[in-house]
Design a protein around this motif. Sequence first.
Motif, PDB file in Angstrom:
ATOM      1  N   THR A 269      49.482-112.119  26.197  1.00  0.00           N
ATOM      2  CA  THR A 269      49.709-112.835  24.931  1.00  0.00           C
ATOM      3  C   THR A 269      50.765-112.088  24.120  1.00  0.00           C
ATOM      4  OG1 THR A 269      48.122-111.604  23.555  1.00  0.00           O
ATOM      5  CG2 THR A 269      47.246-113.468  24.831  1.00  0.00           C
ATOM      6  N   GLY A 270      51.051-112.644  22.947  1.00  0.00           N
ATOM      7  CA  GLY A 270      51.942-111.970  22.016  1.00  0.00           C
ATOM      8  C   GLY A 270      51.190-110.971  21.158  1.00  0.00           C
ATOM      9  N   ILE A 271      51.763-110.671  19.993  1.00  0.00           N
ATOM     10  CA  ILE A 271      51.190-109.702  19.058  1.00  0.00           C
ATOM     11  C   ILE A 271      50.891-110.377  17.728  1.00  0.00           C
ATOM     12  CG2 ILE A 271      52.357-107.749  20.121  1.00  0.00           C
ATOM     13  CD1 ILE A 271      54.477-107.948  17.909  1.00  0.00           C
ATOM     14  N   MET A 272      50.216-109.667  16.839  1.00  0.00           N
ATOM     15  CA  MET A 272      49.975-110.197  15.501  1.00  0.00           C
ATOM     16  C   MET A 272      51.281-110.217  14.714  1.00  0.00           C
ATOM     17  SD  MET A 272      46.294-108.634  14.305  1.00  0.00           S
ATOM     18  CE  MET A 272      46.736-106.921  14.578  1.00  0.00           C
ATOM     19  N   ASP A 273      51.542-111.333  14.049  1.00  0.00           N
ATOM     20  CA  ASP A 273      52.776-111.498  13.284  1.00  0.00           C
ATOM     21  C   ASP A 273      52.526-111.091  11.834  1.00  0.00           C
ATOM     22  OD1 ASP A 273      55.132-112.186  12.129  1.00  0.00           O
ATOM     23  OD2 ASP A 273      55.174-114.249  12.866  1.00  0.00           O
TER      24      ASP A 273
ATOM     25  N   THR B 158      54.299-113.018   8.762  1.00  0.00           N
ATOM     26  CA  THR B 158      53.893-114.343   8.277  1.00  0.00           C
ATOM     27  C   THR B 158      52.413-114.337   7.897  1.00  0.00           C
ATOM     28  OG1 THR B 158      53.545-115.063  10.574  1.00  0.00           O
ATOM     29  CG2 THR B 158      55.696-115.535   9.585  1.00  0.00           C
ATOM     30  N   ASP B 159      51.593-114.931   8.776  1.00  0.00           N
ATOM     31  CA  ASP B 159      50.173-115.082   8.442  1.00  0.00           C
ATOM     32  C   ASP B 159      49.264-114.212   9.301  1.00  0.00           C
ATOM     33  OD1 ASP B 159      50.501-116.335  10.846  1.00  0.00           O
ATOM     34  OD2 ASP B 159      49.596-118.243  10.258  1.00  0.00           O
ATOM     35  N   GLY B 160      49.857-113.344  10.122  1.00  0.00           N
ATOM     36  CA  GLY B 160      49.030-112.503  10.987  1.00  0.00           C
ATOM     37  C   GLY B 160      48.621-113.169  12.276  1.00  0.00           C
ATOM     38  N   GLY B 161      49.078-114.407  12.488  1.00  0.00           N
ATOM     39  CA  GLY B 161      48.737-115.120  13.712  1.00  0.00           C
ATOM     40  C   GLY B 161      49.379-114.477  14.931  1.00  0.00           C
ATOM     41  N   ILE B 162      48.977-114.919  16.111  1.00  0.00           N
ATOM     42  CA  ILE B 162      49.486-114.342  17.356  1.00  0.00           C
ATOM     43  C   ILE B 162      50.781-115.035  17.748  1.00  0.00           C
ATOM     44  CG2 ILE B 162      48.969-113.872  19.781  1.00  0.00           C
ATOM     45  CD1 ILE B 162      45.975-114.112  18.963  1.00  0.00           C
ATOM     46  N   THR B 163      51.795-114.247  18.033  1.00  0.00           N
ATOM     47  CA  THR B 163      53.095-114.804  18.391  1.00  0.00           C
ATOM     48  C   THR B 163      53.086-115.362  19.812  1.00  0.00           C
ATOM     49  OG1 THR B 163      53.893-112.684  19.260  1.00  0.00           O
ATOM     50  CG2 THR B 163      54.265-113.117  16.916  1.00  0.00           C
ATOM     51  N   GLY B 164      53.934-116.361  20.033  1.00  0.00           N
ATOM     52  CA  GLY B 164      54.131-116.897  21.370  1.00  0.00           C
ATOM     53  C   GLY B 164      52.934-117.619  21.952  1.00  0.00           C
ATOM     54  N   GLU B 165      53.035-117.943  23.230  1.00  0.00           N
ATOM     55  CA  GLU B 165      51.963-118.626  23.953  1.00  0.00           C
ATOM     56  C   GLU B 165      51.303-117.675  24.943  1.00  0.00           C
ATOM     57  OE1 GLU B 165      53.299-122.142  25.901  1.00  0.00           O
ATOM     58  OE2 GLU B 165      54.090-123.068  24.067  1.00  0.00           O
ATOM     59  N   ALA B 166      50.010-117.841  25.102  1.00  0.00           N
ATOM     60  CA  ALA B 166      49.281-117.033  26.084  1.00  0.00           C
ATOM     61  C   ALA B 166      49.572-117.546  27.492  1.00  0.00           C
ATOM     62  CB  ALA B 166      47.789-117.101  25.801  1.00  0.00           C
ATOM     63  N   LEU B 167      49.497-116.666  28.467  1.00  0.00           N
ATOM     64  CA  LEU B 167      49.623-117.102  29.849  1.00  0.00           C
ATOM     65  C   LEU B 167      48.421-117.962  30.225  1.00  0.00           C
ATOM     66  CD1 LEU B 167      50.842-113.874  31.717  1.00  0.00           C
ATOM     67  CD2 LEU B 167      52.184-115.629  30.545  1.00  0.00           C
TER      68      LEU B 167
END
Length: 317
Positions: free
Chosen positions: A128-132, A135-144
Amino acid sequence: MSEENLEVPFEFGECHAHIFMDGKNYKKAVERHKNGVDESVIRSHFACYQTQGIHFVRDGGDALGVSRRAKELAPEYGIDYRTPIFAIHKNGHYGKIVGKGFDTLKEYTALVKEVKTQGGDFIKIMTTGIMDFDTDGGITGEALRAQEVKEMVHIAHEEGFAVMCHTNGTKAVEALIEAGADSVEHGNYMEEQTIKSLADSDLVWVPTVTVVPNMFGCGRFSDELLHKIYEKEKMNIKKGLQYGVKMALGSDAGAYLVFHGQGILDEYARFLECRKEIQEESQENEQEFLSVCELKARLKAGEAEIRKKFKKIEKSY
């Protein structure tokens, strides 16, 4: 001495570090190795662990050859150092900063074999990505995709490697459980049922939670957002402790404001904070609470699992 004070010598190893990073500036850290590995960086960071009495370090890899050289230098400092050499990510997804990418499973398999050739001790994958924090702390990108992760873990296991997984998000962690992976790193934003499932699995969770509070007041990100994320992740660590999840200390040393040698002490302090909150909540509900000795025993058991699963592999020539 209060229970929150840390022992000297320190009783734990560092289960998640990046020896090539310096906790200050990623780009400058990379720049230091542009003309080849700068051994002085490695030696400086190992000296920090040595000073704290830390003798076990599990690295998360890099694309610069730094951790490969670090494995050769570690014995000089009395450090049991284990590394995947480089992490493996799918091209177009997060992970380039610490490793090499693939497009097909055939290419992934070739990278796994390259880790073996270079003397790596285990495989690290980025799912997966990392915490952003911008912005809002959401996870960047798409998970495999879960099936792809399962195949990646299987391939690594077939080559005799344990699998360390950079993973955030409840569904992505569930995919690791289904795949039979060996450790989940970070594991932010898990739901309660996923934590329960994690407790029933053989995975070891290395939260690296100190990354967030170490940035309080730095001015780089919103303190309001950082505190919100930290409270949520503390809640999940407390649930993990209460449900019996296998957990080990790892600080992501080298990440911004997480310094080698000190980061793992910070991580332990976060766990002590969680333990104290569990104690206070338990007293209110007249339930049993987790003692410091019990916490230490749990974390030592988790580290023992890490050491067992991610066994040191000597390069054969």
